[in-house]
Design a protein around this motif. Structure first.
Motif, PDB file in Angstrom:
ATOM      1  N   THR A  46       0.821  -1.210   0.000  1.00 30.14           N
ATOM      2  CA  THR A  46       0.000   0.000   0.000  1.00 30.14           C
ATOM      3  C   THR A  46       0.852   1.256   0.000  1.00 30.14           C
ATOM      4  N   GLY A  48      -0.197   4.779   1.312  1.00 29.28           N
ATOM      5  CA  GLY A  48      -1.375   5.258   2.012  1.00 29.28           C
ATOM      6  C   GLY A  48      -1.111   6.293   3.077  1.00 29.28           C
ATOM      7  N   ARG A  74      -2.693  -1.261  -3.311  1.00 26.39           N
ATOM      8  CA  ARG A  74      -3.604  -0.164  -3.007  1.00 26.39           C
ATOM      9  C   ARG A  74      -2.898   1.188  -2.958  1.00 26.39           C
ATOM     10  N   ASN A  76      -4.399   4.343  -1.000  1.00 27.61           N
ATOM     11  CA  ASN A  76      -5.552   4.652  -0.156  1.00 27.61           C
ATOM     12  C   ASN A  76      -5.262   5.781   0.821  1.00 27.61           C
ATOM     13  N   THR A  78      -7.242   6.970   4.424  1.00 28.50           N
ATOM     14  CA  THR A  78      -8.296   6.481   5.299  1.00 28.50           C
ATOM     15  C   THR A  78      -8.320   7.262   6.604  1.00 28.50           C
ATOM     16  N   SER A 109      -7.222  -1.322  -5.228  1.00 28.68           N
ATOM     17  CA  SER A 109      -8.031  -0.110  -5.187  1.00 28.68           C
ATOM     18  C   SER A 109      -7.203   1.167  -5.174  1.00 28.68           C
ATOM     19  N   ALA A 111      -8.481   4.537  -3.457  1.00 27.67           N
ATOM     20  CA  ALA A 111      -9.678   4.925  -2.709  1.00 27.67           C
ATOM     21  C   ALA A 111      -9.354   5.844  -1.542  1.00 27.67           C
ATOM     22  N   SER A 112     -10.312   6.706  -1.228  1.00 27.38           N
ATOM     23  CA  SER A 112     -10.292   7.498  -0.006  1.00 27.38           C
ATOM     24  C   SER A 112     -11.590   7.202   0.722  1.00 27.38           C
ATOM     25  N   SER A 120     -14.346  11.658   3.894  1.00 30.14           N
ATOM     26  CA  SER A 120     -13.303  11.082   3.053  1.00 30.14           C
ATOM     27  C   SER A 120     -12.716  12.173   2.171  1.00 30.14           C
TER      28      SER A 120
END
Length: 195
Positions: A46, A48, A74, A76, A78, A109, A111-112, A120
């Motif tokens: 990740t 992230g 990923r 991401n 989060t 993914s 994504a947030s 988000s």
């Protein structure tokens, strides 16, 4: 070049109860590969940013010639508390996200998302080619009281569908409370101008 595999992590995290901001991640690279093909490991490779309390998670800014994510890889941001998730901004010639981790069923993914009261972050994609295959997904979402922010995509070619990896029946998707497509991208997807 940047390569993450075998549950590798490149993280910016904040555990502060204050109202500060977690560190941003800024990457400029010819290619970025995030691949968890080794299913004997339980984590996900990740890039992230994370917030577990009141502080805002940092943003992720990526400039690359090409980005490839597979088997649960990923990108991401989060938040698990009252702080907001970070924004994800990607500019790349191509983005390929394919498949998921066979052991952990971890979706590949970009994504947030928030699982707390915070909002988000938004996602902005600027690319020539975007491919989401085999269950990979892209979006901004909320699992609590926070709000999901927008996803904005500018692309000359988009493919969302079946995968080339062993899991081929997964459904790929783009999700958000609001999705913005530039006129060229909208025409590619829907065959008409959106006015």
């Amino acid at each position: 070049n940047v390569k993450l595999e075998k549950s590798s992590l490149l993280l910016g995290a904040t555990f502060s109860s204050g109202k500060g901001t977690g560190g941003n991640i800024n990457i400029s690279s010819d290619t970025i590969s995030i691949n968890d093909i080794d299913t004997s490991l339980t984590g996900y490779s990740t890039i992230g940013t994370y917030s577990t309390d009141n502080a805002k998670a940092g943003d992720i800014n990526i400039f690359a010639g090409g980005i490839s994510l597979s088997y649960g890889g990923r990108i991401n941001s989060t938040t698990f508390g009252k702080g907001d998730g970070g924004d994800i901004n990607i500019k790349s010639n191509y983005i390929l996200a394919d498949g998921y981790n066979l052991l952990n069923f971890g979706l590949t993914s970009i994504a947030s998302f928030t699982v707390g009261e915070g909002n988000s972050g938004s996602i902005t994609i600027d690319t020539q080619t975007l491919k989401l295959l085999g269950g990979a997904n892209l979006g901004s979402s909320t699992f609590d009281r926070g709000n999901a922010k927008r996803v904005k995509i500018s692309a000359n070619y988009i493919s969302v569908g079946g995968g080339t990896l062993p899991i081929r029946n997964g459904k790929s998707f783009i999700f958000s409370s609001g999705i913005t497509l530039d006129p060229i991208t909208a025409k590619l997807l829907f065959g008409t101008d959106l006015n």
